[in-house]
Every structure is written in C-alpha cells, then in structure tokens.
Design a protein around this motif. Structure first.
Motif, mmCIF file in Angstrom:
data_model
loop_
_atom_site.group_PDB
_atom_site.id
_atom_site.type_symbol
_atom_site.label_atom_id
_atom_site.label_comp_id
_atom_site.label_asym_id
_atom_site.label_seq_id
_atom_site.Cartn_x
_atom_site.Cartn_y
_atom_site.Cartn_z
ATOM 1 N N SER A 191 34.453 37.101 37.932
ATOM 2 C CA SER A 191 33.818 37.310 38.955
ATOM 3 C C SER A 191 32.363 37.529 38.535
ATOM 4 C CB SER A 191 34.072 38.554 39.867
ATOM 5 O OG SER A 191 35.523 38.034 40.273
ATOM 6 N N ASP B 186 35.084 31.942 44.051
ATOM 7 C CA ASP B 186 35.979 32.910 43.439
ATOM 8 C C ASP B 186 37.076 33.259 44.088
ATOM 9 O OD1 ASP B 186 36.369 35.217 42.277
ATOM 10 O OD2 ASP B 186 34.751 36.224 42.631
ATOM 11 N N GLU B 187 38.219 32.759 43.456
ATOM 12 C CA GLU B 187 39.611 33.175 44.036
ATOM 13 C C GLU B 187 39.590 32.851 45.348
ATOM 14 O OE1 GLU B 187 41.715 36.539 42.908
ATOM 15 O OE2 GLU B 187 40.047 37.084 41.516
HETATM 16 MG MG LIG Z 1 37.378 38.892 40.345
#
Ligand SMILES: [Mg+2]
Ligand SMILES: Nc1ncnc2c1ncn2[C@@H]1O[C@H](COP(=O)(O)OP(=O)(O)OP(=O)(O)O)[C@@H](O)[C@H]1O
Lengths: 270, 413, 315
Positions: A46, A173-174
């Motif tokens: 991240s 991000d995910e």
């Molecule tokens: Mg992360």
C-alpha cells in the motif's frame, strides 16, 4: 509509463516506532501493462501505491510519469493522471452525495471545476448510459445517495469513476478484499474488462493468489519494503499458485537464516 | 453416517451405518486412510447397518482399497445385504464381499516373525546378507574454500550401492561446476538438488544400460548388502523418533562401530540446509561469512516437510570419549545413556506414500518412491542445537531403517 | 402582531447566519466557531460605514468581503499551519474581538437615522400605507418601517438562498460538498481539498457577515458583544431545519434551514413573551442543542432496551 526509482520511506524515523516501509523500491510500469503486487502484511504494498498517488512524499527516490518528475506534486494534482480504487468500499465515494454527483466529480478529475451547473440533461444521460453497462440496475437510482448502495455496488462505481477519464495509471489497493465472494468476483471481472478495453497501465495490490495468477500481465512480490520477485512475460504465463507460495516461503526462509543460525551451520554443515 | 471401530486380532473392523453418499464419502475416505497411515493394514468393513451406497461411496472404497493393495494390506466387506450387496456385486466389486464371521481367529501375517527383545514400537528383521559394507569417500571441498579438482571424482551409482554427497551431472567436473548440489543415491537412483533457490530436485534413474553418475566434490558411498531391517512406529509413549534415537538403535542392533544406512519414513520435521549457489563458483581467497553465506546456503528455518516421506541416506560412527575425531561426520545429539556418535546424513523428501507393514524390501520401496511424483527437496540434515531457540534434530513418526556395518574403509571416517 | 413580524424579520436575517453555518458545519464539515466573531465583524463594519454616510449596499458588500476574508484566514490557519479546527476558530474569534473594537473605536455604535437597505422598501410600502403611515396586514395595522424591514430581509434572504442553491449544484459547489463529505475521495478526483476548505469557510463567513450587517441595520446598533452565542443559535436553527425536512436534496435543506431559523425565532419570541428571563435564553438554547445532539443516540439506546425487554418478556 510510470518509473519508480529507488524510493525509500521510513515512518516515525528515529523513534521506537520506526518503520522502514520502503527500502529502495525500483520498477517501471510500461503503458498498458496490468501488474499485480503481492506480499505479506506490512511489506509495503500500500505504501508504494500511496507514494505513487502522492499521499506522502518519499524520503528519497523519484517517481516519473511519462518522463515528468511528479515526486513532489500534491496528491490532487497527480489525480489528473491517476485513477484510484481503495480497499475500503466506502473510501472512494462521497456517501451523502448522489450517484450522479459522485460520478460528475470523476468526470472533472484534473479539470477546472467552474460555475456551470454540474448535472445537466446531457450529462445525466451520459452517466446513465455508462452506469447501465454495469448491469446493476443503478441507472434508475442516479439521484439516490451513494451511501445507500452495497459495498460491491459502490466499489464498481468507484472503479467506473477511476477510469471515467482514461488515467495514465490505475491504482487498485486490495479493492475486492472487503467484498463478499460474489461481489468480489464481479468487481474483479469488471476490473479485467475495463483494463483490457482501455489498455490501461494498472497496479493492483492483492492478497488473492488466484487473482494474481489469472488477472494481470505481471506480478511483483514485495517483502520488507523491497521488490523480491518480478514475474513477467513468459515467466508470468508459466507461474502457478504453488510457485508463488514457494516464493513466499523462500523469502521467509531467508529471514530465518539469522546470524546464530549461520554460526550453528558453520559447525554442522560440511 | 456413523463409524464404530473394534479390533479383532490383527484386523480392524469398522462398522458403517447410515448412508454412504456424496456428502459423507470424503469424510469416510479420509478417516479410513488415516487409519491405514497409522498402521492398520487389515481392514474389515461391517456394513450390516449401511442403508445406502452411492457411486461416490464406491469411489471412496476404491481409494482405500488401492492404497491397501499397494502396501499388501487386506480389505473385506462383511454382512452386506440388500441394496449394498447388489450395488457392490453389480459394480464388479464382489471380490470384496466376505462371509467369514467376524470372530473367526485371523491368521498371523505371513513370513518370519520379527525377532523379539526389541523395545516396544520397534521390530527387528535380520536380513540374509553375507559380509558388510565397503565405504568410499570423496573429500574435495569444505565450506567455504574453493573446490580442489584433483580430489574430486566421478562416481557411478550402480544398484549395489548407496550414498550421499555433493555433486553434479555433466561431461566433466568443469561442466558440472555450476550445478554442484546435495544428492542422495540408492539402488541406482539419484535425487539431486540443483544449487538454486528456485530449483526443483532432479532424479536420475538407472534405465537399461544407463547408470547415473555424478562428479562429486564430497561423497560417502557404501557398497554391499544391508544386513538389518528395523521397523519403527510412534505410539503414545514415544510420539516420534528423533534420528539420534534411530542411530542408537541401529548401533545397538548391529553391534558395529560404523554403519551405513537408509531410512524411509513419515516426517515429523526435518531440519537441514542445502546449497543455493554451486561451490564450483568459489574462488581461492573468497571469504564467505554471514550475511554473504545466505547467498550460498539455504537453511530450512523450521521443522519442515511434516507428514511427507523422507528417504534418508547416511553414514555414522560411534566416537567414544577417547576415539579419534571423526572426519566428514558431525557429532549428533546423544540420547540419554548412549555413547557419543557422529554422522553425515542427507534426506530426499517425497510426497507421502504408505509403506507395507512388517518385512519390506528396500529396493522395492525406493523404486516406488523414485518412480512416483518428483522429490520436493534434497537437504543436508543438521542438528540445530542452538540453546533456547534451536530447532533440534530431524525426527520421523514411522518407517523403516535398513543398515549394515561398515567393514571396509571405516578408517576413512 | 409586531412581535410575530419582528420574529419573522429576525428569523430571515439570521437565516443567512444559519445558511453560512450550514456550509461550514454541514457541507465542508468544519466546526467553525469563529462565527461569533464574524457576525460582529459584519455588524461593526456596517455600523461604521453607515455612520460615515456610505451607501448601505456598499456597506453590506464591504461587510461580506471582510467576513469572507476572516473565514479564509481561519481556513488557512487550519490547512496551511496545521492548527486544529476548533483552535483555528477560537484564535480567529479572539482576534476578531479586538479587531471589532478597533473598527468601531468603542464597544457600541447606535445607528439612529441613517439610511439602511430597508429605506428603499419604505417608499414602495408607502403606496399601500394609510394616512397614519401604517399598512393593514390581515386586519392589523403595521408601521411602514417594520413592513419594509420584513420585505427587505425577505428579498435578500430568498435571493441569497437561490444563489446558494445554484452555487452548490455547480461543479465547484459539488466539489466543495465532496471535499466535506469524503476528503480522500475528493483528492482522488483531483480536488484541492485544502483550497476547498478555505473557500468554503470564506463563503460561509461571508454569509455570516452579511447576516451581521443586516442585523445591525435592523436592530439599529452594533455592539461588540452581539455575536456571543450566535453559533449555538445557528446550530439550533440548522437542527430544527433538518428535523423539518429530513431530506438531503440541496434545495430542501436550504429551505429547511431558513424555516428552522424563523421557527426558532418564533419560539424564542413566544418564550420571552411567557416570561422567560432573557438572561436564561442562552442556557435554554444550549440545553436544546445538547438534547438535539444526544437525542438520536439516546433514542437508539432506548429502543434497544425496549426491544431487549420484549425479547426477555417473550422468554
Ligand atoms: Mg495494504
Ligand atoms: N501512514 C503510516 N504511518 C505509519 N506507519 C505506516 C503508515 N503507512 C504504513 N505504515 C507502516 O508501513 C509498513 C508497510 O505498510 P503497508 O500498508 O504498505 O503494508 P502492506 O504491504 O500494504 O500490508 P497489508 O497487506 O497489510 O495491506 C507497515 O509496517 C505499516 O505499519
């Protein structure tokens, strides 16, 4: 083309809480290449995305977008070229504003926001057309607050917003991690579809090996703030989930090879 | 579905009641295979109260049957009636059905019984073998010096020998120089770890005229017959067998000072290391210390490969207090009350395969393993004796040791 | 009747304050407590200008500009100097107290017999007026000046509300609301979130100063203390307005806020008529706002209790 050159980032430097989140991350994302980033928790995935998005400035290193140095640009200025979808399905949209108002924000990403009415007839029609393509029935609810939608619907809309104006880089991000399996599959499918159709350069953080193996063109594996594996081209096509797991194990194994272990092996290994 | 178990002599009777259909088949199969793994190789299924048997259920029965057949076990179904009986017969599986009453005394297993006077959990079978093992040694490399090419040797692994070491395949040592890694050899088959963190171990198998051969910079090779078989099985008292325990037993049984051995068994945990860069790349004057050593050697870092099957080949010697320093061997942990020992052992790790009970033949077992799925790793076993957080030595749950006294070349150690 | 009329005029004037606070508290989510200072700033600038004979409309514009500037400074304190929201507001409010005293030169300026924005409306009203200079409103005689004040506040208020609605629905206004609703999303869509806060506060405090300016003209004086408690009144009005409309379409929210302010003034007028001590007014308002803030949570808990009670009873 996004070039990330040797970026470093340490949070809380010089304190007991010091975290060396990035320790020399270095890679180039070519145009039209969909890349996944995998890695253990806290490996800095991240943080890399945030560095590209401009949430903070790296301590060292440079970030070039199409040859332009954007290392010191504020986040909102980079947004003109970067689309983002967050892990939290509620982070990418303004809950109390309507679907149409949220989308109209995206239609002006990186452009001047003037004193003309935001939602004219034509704009609304255009929004309805694109939203219809999601096949979620949301085109009839354009004036409802977006907060009344499910996480999956919001994430699909965030994805639509992030790519409404073609970004030079799409950061994910995910973005399916917080969704139920069905919505996650739907959003993942939508992601692949949009990226393929628009030939986008994208960076996707994921914990799903399945996604990492099936969706992107390239896989970067991070560990302790570094890129430790880079599967691309024919290497990427060959890689399977067990290979990725093995690569993870290799990295952790290296970690367990400590100095005392080395001293023990000096006696025991012939 | 419900399962009840009862023992009849050497047989285990499992009463199945209810329905054996798709939703239960997997559970049923796993349960039975667990029993087989734990050494129950003679199973009786009592299906008097089984009301329904679906194709999925038959598939599960088949899986268990195959496993038992491969290891010489027995499998029969009793008291089948009505639909179950019909289904089995019509599926061509009538041979499983048996009328023998349950309480009939089951005969003892074939073959000569194990010699008594071994501790519980162990069975010793003397093998008809003349003479001992002769040892050959190659000692052309010690970490982390450059390889001494004069001392290295090409070794052909004919079926009469077994060994371990560091070597690589190639026309010449020069050509093999970048591929030197740990190997294990037995009965004309070699499993070798390429010196690469990502590499998968390779197998070289004797095939017709072909005899596998490696350029070795380190090797301990024994030739000759193995004269003892020792079976071991963990039980409540002894949850697993550390290798030092097995070594001590082998010394005790053989009465020898130096032994060569092959151990095949289910892994509790292996601790070891293997090369990830070929020692052929070492140059005189290079200094390899921590952390550079991490570029050369990979350490398992944990008790690895649990529940897999290991093929461990090794050479060991009793060192006695006053004995000369063993060369090429490393002192191993010493079980309480045993004299000190030193050993050098390599393990090849294969996906788990069941072993038959009782007296088994090393060559057959090894042939089955080597011809199956490829090994997962080959590594040099170590005893991680770091105080406090050491991982300890490798250990097995159950398996077999074949071994013999080294009568020629023992002085090389 | 003049009581009701007064409450209406007051309500319309203060609804500008409420609308300003609607922007800061509800749109950009900035707890701006400098309002107490800026409303006085508007009043004092107006008082000084009018006393000096400046055109009342010019005075109003000047007041609005000053209020906007003050709001922008509060915003910059927060965004650039990274001072907490509340603290930036407090700093601004404290500073404005002295500024206001400086502007007026003393603590109170009476505005007797100076032209105000309602003057123009008096001429219009006069047409309907009878001989005694009173207008017959639903059977009640009402002085022309009161009627003019009401009319002028109504016109300004409606015009401002319409403009505000238009603005909030433009691209810029949408951006402003997004910045308050979800700053992360706003930045990801390329909006300068800090600039949005600064301009939002400028707009908000401009409206507050406008309200202050009209208030001074309506009351006929400006006092350095007149702003105290205004923020809580504004908040109370917004809360009443929200209870009235319960909808988040911009037009309705604005309407609700205006109506809420008027209703609030009426309630106060009635309470005062019934003998509420004017000194207790602020305490009562504070308690009201407190109750309005905690009521939703309290109601939720109560409901849960009740439900549990039902479940237990069933057992
Ligand atoms: Mg992360
Ligand atoms: N804003 C921040 N302030 C302080 N520390 C941070 C911040 N962001 C990240 N970190 C730390 O930096 C390290 C890397 O975090 P990062 O979020 O990049 O990991 P990740 O690879 O995304 O992990 P996950 O899979 O859990 O999302 C972590 O140790 C984290 O605690």
């Amino acid at each position: 083309m996004l070039e990330i050159k040797n970026i470093h980032k340490t949070f809380f430097p010089g304190t007991v809480n010091e975290v060396k989140a990035l320790q020399g991350v270095d890679f180039t994302l070519e145009d039209g290449v969909f890349t996944a980033i995998i890695g253990t928790n806290g490996s800095g995935k991240s943080t890399v995305l945030n560095a590209v998005a401009g949430t903070f400035e790296p301590d060292a290193g440079t970030i070039l977008l199409d040859g332009r140095d954007i290392t010191h640009w504020p986040e909102f200025r980079r947004a003109a070229f970067i689309g983002r979808v967050f892990q939290n399905p509620f982070a990418g949209t303004a809950a109390e504003m309507s679907i149409a108002e949220n989308i109209v924000m995206a239609m002006r990403r990186g452009k001047r926001r003037g004193l003309g009415p935001a939602l004219g007839r034509r704009t609304l029609d255009e929004i309805a057309d694109r939203v219809r393509e999601l096949k979620m029935g949301l085109e009839d609810r354009l004036h409802n607050p977006i907060g009344t939608l499910s996480g999956g619907q919001r994430q699909a809309l965030t994805l639509l917003m992030a790519t409404w104006l073609r970004p030079k880089v799409l950061l994910l991000d995910e973005h399916t991690a917080a969704l139920d399996p069905k919505s996650a599959a739907k959003v993942a499918e939508l992601t692949s579809e949009i990226i393929a159709r628009e030939k986008l350069a994208a960076l996707m953080v994921t914990h799903s090996m399945q996604q990492a193996v099936t969706m992107p063109d390239r896989i970067l594996m991070m560990h302790r703030g570094r890129v430790v594996e880079d599967y691309r081209d024919e290497m990427k096509r060959r890689v399977r989930i067990p290979d990725l797991i093995e690569a993870f194990n290799r990295v952790t194994k290296r970690e367990l090879f400590t100095e005392p272990a080395a001293a023990m092996l000096e006696r025991q290994y012939l | 579905m419900d399962l009840q178990e009862k023992r009849y002599g050497t047989e285990l009777a499992i009463t199945v009641s209810g329905r054996l259909d798709a939703s239960w088949a997997e559970f049923f199969q796993e349960h039975l295979l667990r029993r087989v793994r734990a050494g129950e190789h003679r199973l009786i299924l009592d299906v008097a109260d089984l009301s329904f048997l679906s194709s999925m259920g038959i598939r599960a029965l088949m899986a268990v049957y195959k496993e038992l057949k491969a290891i010489g076990g027995t499998f029969r179904i009793i008291r089948a009636s009505g639909m179950v009986h019909d289904t089995l017969r019509k599926s061509g599986l009538g041979q499983w059905l048996s009328d023998a009453p349950l309480d009939a005394v089951t005969p003892a297993p074939d073959g000569p019984a194990a010699v008594a006077a071994t501790p519980p959990g162990l069975e010793h079978f003397p093998l008809a073998a003349e003479g001992g093992l002769s040892l050959e040694k190659v000692d052309a490399w010690r970490p982390w010096q450059a390889v001494n090419p004069q001392m290295s040797r090409e070794i052909r692994f004919t079926p009469d020998g077994f060994g371990l070491g560091i070597g690589g395949a190639g026309e010449t040592l020069e050509a093999a120089g970048d591929y030197l890694g740990e190997f294990v050899a037995f009965n004309g088959q070699v499993a070798a770890q390429p010196p690469d963190e990502r590499g998968r171990p390779d197998c070289l198998l004797s095939e017709g005229e072909f005899v596998p051969s490696l350029h070795c910079v380190q090797a301990l090779v024994c030739r000759g017959p193995l004269s003892h078989l020792l079976r071991f099985r963990a039980d409540d008292e002894r949850p697993c067998y550390p290798l030092s325990r097995l070594l001590a037993e082998m010394f005790r049984v053989s009465g020898a000072e130096a032994i060569g051995f092959l151990v095949v068994g289910e892994v509790e945990g292996l601790v070891g290391a293997s090369l990830i860069t070929s020692p052929g790349r070492l140059r005189p004057g290079m200094e390899i210390r921590y952390p550079q050593v991490r570029e050369w050697l990979s350490f398992s870092g944990e008790r690895a490969f649990a529940r897999e099957q290991a093929v461990i080949v090794g050479v060991a010697r009793r060192t006695g207090q006053a004995g000369p320093e063993a060369s090429g061997l490393v002192p191993v942990a010493v079980p309480a009350g045993e004299p000190p020992m030193a050993a050098h052992m390599h393990a090849a790790v294969f996906p788990f395969q069941m072993l038959p009970n009782g007296r088994i033949e090393a060559a057959r077992v090894a042939a089955r393993l080597f011809s199956g799925p490829p090994p997962r790793a080959v590594l040099h076993l170590v005893d991680d004796d770091r105080p406090g957080n050491g991982l300890g030595e490798s250990a097995l749950y159950q398996g077999a040791c074949w071994f013999g006294a080294i009568t020629e070349g023992g002085e090389l150690l | 009747m003049s009581l009701v009329l007064g409450a209406f005029s007051m309500g319309l004037i203060l609804s500008l304050l409420s609308l300003g606070m609607l922007i800061s508290f509800r749109m950009i989510r900035f707890t701006d407590i400098s309002v107490d200072g800026t409303i006085t700033l508007g009043a004092s600038i107006t008082a000084v200008c009018l006393s000096a004979g400046v055109n009342p409309w010019g005075a109003v514009l000047l007041a609005v500009a000053a209020g906007a500037a003050a709001g922008a400074v509060t915003g910059i304190l927060h965004t650039r100097c990274r001072i907490q929201e509340l603290l930036s507001g407090i700093l601004m409010m404290t500073a404005l107290y002295s500024v206001n005293l400086r502007i007026m030169g003393r603590s109170n300026i009476p505005l007797l017999d100076v032209p105000t924005v309602s003057r123009g409306f008096e001429h219009l009203d006069a047409a309907w007026a009878g001989a005694d200079n009173k207008i017959n409103l639903l059977g009640w005689p009402v002085p022309v000046s009161d009627m003019a004040a009401l009319a002028s506040s109504a016109v300004i208020c409606v015009a401002t509300a319409l403009l505000l609605r238009y603005f909030l629905l433009t691209h810029m206004g949408t951006g402003l609301r997004a910045a308050g609703n979800n700053p992360q999303m706003a930045r990801a869509q390329g909006l300068n979130h800090q600039a949005a806060i600064v301009s939002g506060l400028a707009l908000s405090n401009g409206l507050v100063a406008l309200s202050g300016s009209l208030l001074a003209q309506y009351q006929g004086f400006s006092d350095v203390q007149m702003g105290i408690g205004m923020m809580v009144w504004g908040l109370a009005s917004i809360i009443i307005g929200e209870a009235l409309v319960r909808h988040n379409s911009i037009g309705l929210v604005i309407c609700g806020t205006v109506l809420g302010t008027i209703l609030f003034r009426l309630l106060i007028a009635i309470a005062l008529r019934w003998g509420l001590n004017p000194n207790d007014l602020k305490l009562v308002t504070a308690i009201f706002v407190f109750l309005a803030l905690v009521a939703p949570t309290l109601a939720g808990k109560l409901r849960k209790r009740l439900c549990q009670g039902v479940v237990h009873a069933r057992d």
